[in-house]
Enzyme design. Structure first.
Site, PDB file in Angstrom:
ATOM      1  N   SER A   1       1.678  -7.422  -4.606  1.00 25.20           N
ATOM      2  CA  SER A   1       1.235  -7.147  -5.754  1.00 25.20           C
ATOM      3  C   SER A   1       0.338  -6.395  -6.050  1.00 25.20           C
ATOM      4  O   SER A   1       0.020  -5.737  -5.749  1.00 25.20           O
ATOM      5  CB  SER A   1       0.172  -8.816  -5.043  1.00 25.20           C
TER       6      SER A   1
ATOM      7  N   LYS B   1      -1.492  -8.550   0.301  1.00 23.66           N
ATOM      8  CA  LYS B   1      -0.347  -8.132  -0.387  1.00 23.66           C
ATOM      9  C   LYS B   1      -0.493  -7.115   0.044  1.00 23.66           C
ATOM     10  O   LYS B   1       0.986  -6.417  -0.072  1.00 23.66           O
ATOM     11  CB  LYS B   1      -0.558  -8.646  -1.579  1.00 23.66           C
TER      12      LYS B   1
ATOM     13  N   TYR C   1      -6.619 -12.676  -0.765  1.00 23.95           N
ATOM     14  CA  TYR C   1      -4.736 -12.240  -0.986  1.00 23.95           C
ATOM     15  C   TYR C   1      -4.638 -10.680  -1.373  1.00 23.95           C
ATOM     16  O   TYR C   1      -3.221 -10.416  -1.195  1.00 23.95           O
ATOM     17  CB  TYR C   1      -4.155 -12.772  -2.877  1.00 23.95           C
TER      18      TYR C   1
END
Length: 306
Positions: A157, A174, A170
């Site tokens: 991401s 990622k 997150y």
């Protein structure tokens, strides 16, 4: 419509969003698809077998081949059952697309231990477990002389590769997935396995939780954030003769951008050990170095995944 004919493909988190688009395109291109989805909420809570089965029904209605799987890919046993289902159902495994993901966004000073752990489990372990089980299968196939072009496509991401406030959990997971992909590619190449990663930007139920919203285009109209835009490049990476390996890409709309991995861009050097006083004089210029991240979206940062 035959770029993936007879290639057996496992796609995790394929009940909705980007994963669903992957599954539909792969099947339309002739792949035999195992559609995995636990069916939980955007935060990972709950479970529902219907999203995966609905995608399978849609594929079959269009004349494709697919089976549903509802295992939790962040567990060793779930990953084992998933890979075994592909091999038992279709006789082999050629492609693994790790796409399953959740969000537990919180500013660092407010983040709880469960919010951190849940993201690491679903994203990092949820990539590791299926890849590890698939890699073991491919190693045994290679030892037995049954070689073939295998492919793993992981989902990173921009939140990790560029950074996004409120997503330390997150983003860390990622960016870890991107590094995991590069190292896995170096290790698995001997077995005929290529590993790449994508950082997709698309409007899904996950990005809706951080204000990006769902794709708003009318039917038949072009939308830059349509999740279906991401899937053709993923399908290309899954093709038998694709030469690309060990790379990470940002994919959005009609754009495909190649990331440059970590690289040294400036250096302080002397003969002997630095003193703090010397560093106080010299090291400040390292902060003044201007990075060109090349971010196509400027200040707009989107998450990726399901």
């Amino acid at each position: 419509m035959n770029a993936l004919t007879d290639r057996v493909c496992v796609i995790t988190g394929a009940g909705r969003g980007i994963g669903r688009e992957h599954a539909l395109l792969f099947a339309a291109e002739g792949a035999k698809v195992v559609v995995n989805d636990l069916g939980g909420g955007p935060d990972g809570s709950g479970a529902d077998a219907s999203p995966a089965q609905q995608v399978v029904d849609e594929i079959k209605a269009a004349g494709g081949e697919a089976v549903a799987n509802g295992d939790d890919v962040s567990t060793w046993d779930g990953a084992e059952r998933l890979i075994a289902q592909a091999v038992d159902t279709y006789g082999d495994l050629h492609v693994l697309v790790n796409n399953a993901g959740i969000l537990r966004d919180r500013m660092l000073v407010n983040m709880s231990e469960p919010e951190w752990d849940a993201i690491m489990k679903v994203h990092l372990k949820g990539h590791f477990c299926p890849t590890r089980i698939a890699a073991g299968y491919w190693r045994e196939q290679s030892k037995a002389g049954r070689t073939g072009a295998r492919s793993v496509i992981n989902t990173s991401s921009t939140s990790g590769l560029f950074g996004s406030a409120g997503q330390t959990n997150y983003g860390a997971a990622k960016s870890g997935i991107a590094t995991f992909s590069i190292i896995a590619n170096a290790e698995l190449g001997r077995y005929g396995v290529r590993v790449n990663a994508i950082a997709p930007a698309a409007a899904t139920r996950l990005t809706a939780t951080v204000g990006a919203g769902e794709a708003a285009a009318e039917p038949g109209e072009w939308s830059m954030l349509d999740p279906g835009n991401v899937s053709p490049f993923v399908a290309y990476l899954a093709t038998e003769n694709c030469p690309i390996n060990g790379r990470a890409f940002f994919v959005m709309g009609g754009e495909i951008h190649l990331f440059h991995p970590w690289a040294i861009v400036d250096t302080l050097k002397k003969d002997g050990k630095w003193t703090i006083e010397e560093l106080q004089k010299e090291a400040g210029r390292l902060h003044e170095y201007a990075f060109d991240y090349g971010h196509p979206l400027g200040s707009m940062l989107f998450g990726g995944g399901s």
